[in-house]
Design a protein around this motif. Structure first.
Motif, mmCIF file in Angstrom:
data_model
loop_
_atom_site.group_PDB
_atom_site.id
_atom_site.type_symbol
_atom_site.label_atom_id
_atom_site.label_comp_id
_atom_site.label_asym_id
_atom_site.label_seq_id
_atom_site.Cartn_x
_atom_site.Cartn_y
_atom_site.Cartn_z
ATOM 1 N N LEU A 5 22.229 12.591 -2.940
ATOM 2 C CA LEU A 5 21.438 13.015 -1.784
ATOM 3 C C LEU A 5 21.636 14.504 -1.506
ATOM 4 C CD1 LEU A 5 22.031 9.930 0.534
ATOM 5 C CD2 LEU A 5 19.854 10.606 -0.491
ATOM 6 N N ARG A 6 22.860 14.982 -1.649
ATOM 7 C CA ARG A 6 23.109 16.418 -1.452
ATOM 8 C C ARG A 6 22.389 17.245 -2.512
ATOM 9 N NH1 ARG A 6 28.384 14.510 -0.231
ATOM 10 N NH2 ARG A 6 29.089 14.966 -2.360
ATOM 11 N N SER A 7 22.256 16.689 -3.700
ATOM 12 C CA SER A 7 21.593 17.418 -4.789
ATOM 13 C C SER A 7 20.113 17.651 -4.511
ATOM 14 C CB SER A 7 21.753 16.652 -6.106
ATOM 15 O OG SER A 7 23.106 16.612 -6.510
ATOM 16 N N LEU A 8 19.540 16.900 -3.593
ATOM 17 C CA LEU A 8 18.134 17.112 -3.241
ATOM 18 C C LEU A 8 17.921 18.458 -2.554
ATOM 19 C CD1 LEU A 8 17.126 13.564 -1.926
ATOM 20 C CD2 LEU A 8 16.733 14.543 -4.193
ATOM 21 N N MET A 9 19.004 19.078 -2.099
ATOM 22 C CA MET A 9 18.926 20.390 -1.453
ATOM 23 C C MET A 9 19.291 21.518 -2.417
ATOM 24 S SD MET A 9 18.074 19.876 1.762
ATOM 25 C CE MET A 9 18.677 21.310 2.673
ATOM 26 N N ASP A 10 19.514 21.198 -3.679
ATOM 27 C CA ASP A 10 19.919 22.206 -4.656
ATOM 28 C C ASP A 10 18.828 23.261 -4.827
ATOM 29 O OD1 ASP A 10 22.266 22.226 -6.951
ATOM 30 O OD2 ASP A 10 20.450 23.272 -7.600
ATOM 31 N N THR A 11 19.236 24.475 -5.162
ATOM 32 C CA THR A 11 18.265 25.553 -5.355
ATOM 33 C C THR A 11 17.507 25.424 -6.668
ATOM 34 O OG1 THR A 11 20.021 26.925 -6.310
ATOM 35 C CG2 THR A 11 19.590 27.164 -3.941
ATOM 36 N N ASP A 12 18.028 24.637 -7.587
ATOM 37 C CA ASP A 12 17.393 24.438 -8.890
ATOM 38 C C ASP A 12 16.429 23.251 -8.815
ATOM 39 O OD1 ASP A 12 16.920 23.397 -11.586
ATOM 40 O OD2 ASP A 12 18.451 24.823 -12.240
ATOM 41 N N ALA A 13 15.152 23.499 -9.089
ATOM 42 C CA ALA A 13 14.141 22.442 -8.997
ATOM 43 C C ALA A 13 14.441 21.294 -9.949
ATOM 44 C CB ALA A 13 12.756 23.013 -9.286
ATOM 45 N N GLU A 67 21.478 -3.088 -0.169
ATOM 46 C CA GLU A 67 22.243 -2.575 0.968
ATOM 47 C C GLU A 67 22.256 -1.052 0.963
ATOM 48 O OE1 GLU A 67 26.675 -3.020 3.039
ATOM 49 O OE2 GLU A 67 26.325 -3.763 1.002
ATOM 50 N N ALA A 68 22.390 -0.463 -0.219
ATOM 51 C CA ALA A 68 22.402 0.999 -0.315
ATOM 52 C C ALA A 68 21.070 1.591 0.130
ATOM 53 C CB ALA A 68 22.717 1.423 -1.750
ATOM 54 N N SER A 69 19.976 0.894 -0.131
ATOM 55 C CA SER A 69 18.656 1.360 0.312
ATOM 56 C C SER A 69 18.631 1.469 1.829
ATOM 57 C CB SER A 69 17.568 0.392 -0.160
ATOM 58 O OG SER A 69 17.665 0.126 -1.532
ATOM 59 N N PHE A 70 19.078 0.415 2.477
ATOM 60 C CA PHE A 70 19.129 0.398 3.941
ATOM 61 C C PHE A 70 20.016 1.521 4.471
ATOM 62 C CE2 PHE A 70 21.841 -1.122 7.484
ATOM 63 C CZ PHE A 70 20.904 -1.068 8.501
ATOM 64 N N CYS A 71 21.177 1.699 3.865
ATOM 65 C CA CYS A 71 22.120 2.717 4.333
ATOM 66 C C CYS A 71 21.596 4.135 4.120
ATOM 67 C CB CYS A 71 23.459 2.553 3.617
ATOM 68 S SG CYS A 71 24.348 1.034 4.025
ATOM 69 N N ALA A 72 20.784 4.327 3.084
ATOM 70 C CA ALA A 72 20.302 5.672 2.752
ATOM 71 C C ALA A 72 19.119 6.113 3.600
ATOM 72 C CB ALA A 72 19.916 5.732 1.272
ATOM 73 N N VAL A 73 18.439 5.183 4.257
ATOM 74 C CA VAL A 73 17.215 5.527 4.982
ATOM 75 C C VAL A 73 17.411 6.653 5.997
ATOM 76 C CG1 VAL A 73 15.514 4.680 6.658
ATOM 77 C CG2 VAL A 73 16.004 3.354 4.605
ATOM 78 N N PRO A 74 18.422 6.624 6.867
ATOM 79 C CA PRO A 74 18.560 7.719 7.841
ATOM 80 C C PRO A 74 18.694 9.092 7.192
ATOM 81 C CG PRO A 74 19.956 5.864 8.448
ATOM 82 C CD PRO A 74 19.451 5.587 7.069
ATOM 83 N N PHE A 75 19.375 9.166 6.067
ATOM 84 C CA PHE A 75 19.538 10.444 5.370
ATOM 85 C C PHE A 75 18.215 10.890 4.748
ATOM 86 C CE2 PHE A 75 23.598 8.195 5.319
ATOM 87 C CZ PHE A 75 24.432 9.143 5.886
ATOM 88 N N LEU A 76 17.472 9.943 4.190
ATOM 89 C CA LEU A 76 16.173 10.274 3.609
ATOM 90 C C LEU A 76 15.187 10.709 4.692
ATOM 91 C CD1 LEU A 76 15.865 7.344 1.028
ATOM 92 C CD2 LEU A 76 16.358 9.746 0.528
ATOM 93 N N VAL A 77 15.268 10.101 5.858
ATOM 94 C CA VAL A 77 14.397 10.499 6.969
ATOM 95 C C VAL A 77 14.668 11.946 7.361
ATOM 96 C CG1 VAL A 77 13.943 10.146 9.434
ATOM 97 C CG2 VAL A 77 13.999 8.184 7.883
ATOM 98 N N GLU A 78 15.938 12.314 7.455
ATOM 99 C CA GLU A 78 16.283 13.694 7.805
ATOM 100 C C GLU A 78 15.732 14.673 6.769
ATOM 101 O OE1 GLU A 78 17.683 14.859 10.568
ATOM 102 O OE2 GLU A 78 17.686 12.805 11.339
ATOM 103 N N LEU A 79 15.819 14.301 5.502
ATOM 104 C CA LEU A 79 15.291 15.161 4.442
ATOM 105 C C LEU A 79 13.770 15.243 4.515
ATOM 106 C CD1 LEU A 79 17.553 13.861 1.538
ATOM 107 C CD2 LEU A 79 17.613 16.173 2.497
ATOM 108 N N GLY A 80 13.131 14.112 4.776
ATOM 109 C CA GLY A 80 11.674 14.086 4.837
ATOM 110 C C GLY A 80 11.103 14.835 6.024
ATOM 111 N N ALA A 81 11.906 15.002 7.061
ATOM 112 C CA ALA A 81 11.430 15.677 8.273
ATOM 113 C C ALA A 81 11.858 17.139 8.337
ATOM 114 C CB ALA A 81 11.946 14.944 9.509
ATOM 115 N N SER A 82 12.557 17.615 7.309
ATOM 116 C CA SER A 82 13.109 18.967 7.348
ATOM 117 C C SER A 82 12.295 19.944 6.504
ATOM 118 C CB SER A 82 14.558 18.953 6.841
ATOM 119 O OG SER A 82 15.068 20.265 6.759
ATOM 120 N N TYR A 83 11.965 21.081 7.100
ATOM 121 C CA TYR A 83 11.268 22.123 6.355
ATOM 122 C C TYR A 83 12.232 22.953 5.515
ATOM 123 C CZ TYR A 83 6.888 21.167 8.693
ATOM 124 O OH TYR A 83 5.732 20.554 9.122
ATOM 125 N N LYS A 84 13.517 22.667 5.623
ATOM 126 C CA LYS A 84 14.493 23.337 4.772
ATOM 127 C C LYS A 84 14.543 22.703 3.381
ATOM 128 C CE LYS A 84 17.479 24.733 8.614
ATOM 129 N NZ LYS A 84 18.846 24.653 9.199
#
Length: 231
Positions: free
Chosen positions: A17-25, A47-64
């Motif tokens: 999940l942190r790698s989704l913010m990497d500078t390398d496409a 279970e991991a899908s459920f646990c990951a949703v809040p983090f994915l939401v933050e990424l999906g809503a961020s212009y960063k």
């Protein structure tokens, strides 16, 4: 207690999940591909899908977050909400099923299908707010997945997308999203084999609105990424 995804232990998920913010496409897209494979394994959530949703939401809503990843993350959330199967504690798959009245049959706990969909629905308004001025396919896909969470100020935007010139698939997806929002699935045509894929069998007694939501999602996905898919 270890959390499991569709491929085993989910210990790598925080780093991915942190790698989704990497500078390398390349790093970002490789991480997303792995995340999708593990959180939505053959249309199956865990279970991991459920646990990951809040983090994915933050990424999906961020212009960063880079647009190439952000839009795909939103498509992944929509797909997880529409998943047809969920893993049990024994690693087996349980399917969405309906009775002759179109009522969904209960599943053995823990029901990761229901919990994952609920988590996506809870987080969706944050993404809708972030994309409130953007005519993007991922917004329509999420609207098809959780139409009950579409805020009024975004409805007009989706309605405008019905008439987008040269965007037939996206227009169809937007039309489906609006029909689902209005609870008028009788207006929808659900037999679209080109989009649903050859050989895809509609489950017995599947409600029309569920089939329509899946179709709308696939129209939106195809409009954005063609036959290649998002991951």
């Amino acid at each position: 207690m270890e959390v499991y995804d569709g491929r085993g232990g989910a210990g790598r998920m925080p780093r991915l999940l942190r790698s989704l913010m990497d500078t390398d496409a390349g790093v970002r897209l490789d991480a997303l591909s792995t995340i999708a494979d593990r959180l939505l394994t053959d249309d199956t959530v865990s279970e991991a899908s459920f646990c990951a949703v809040p983090f994915l939401v933050e990424l999906g809503a961020s212009y960063k977050v880079a647009a190439d990843v952000r839009d795909r993350v939103i498509f992944l959330l929509a797909a997880m909400a529409l998943a047809g199967k969920g893993f049990t504690e024994q690693g087996r798959r349980t399917h969405r099923r309906w009775n002759a009245l179109g009522r969904e049959l209960p599943r053995t706990a823990p029901d990761w299908l229901t919990q994952t969909r609920h988590a996506v629905a809870q987080g969706a308004p944050k993404i809708f707010e972030a994309l409130a001025s953007e005519r993007v396919a991922c917004l329509v896909a999420l609207a098809c997945a959780v139409p009950e969470r579409l805020p009024p100020f975004v409805v007009g935007l989706v309605q405008e997308m019905i008439d987008l010139p040269g965007e037939a698939e996206l227009s169809d997806a937007a039309e489906i999203a609006v029909a689902l929002l209005k609870r008028s699935p009788e207006l929808l045509v659900v037999d679209r084999p080109k989009v649903l894929g050859e050989g895809l069998v509609r489950p017995a007694h599947q409600p029309r609105e569920v089939a329509a939501a899946l179709m709308g999602y696939r129209f939106a996905l195809a409009s954005a990424y063609g036959d290649e898919g998002a991951w």
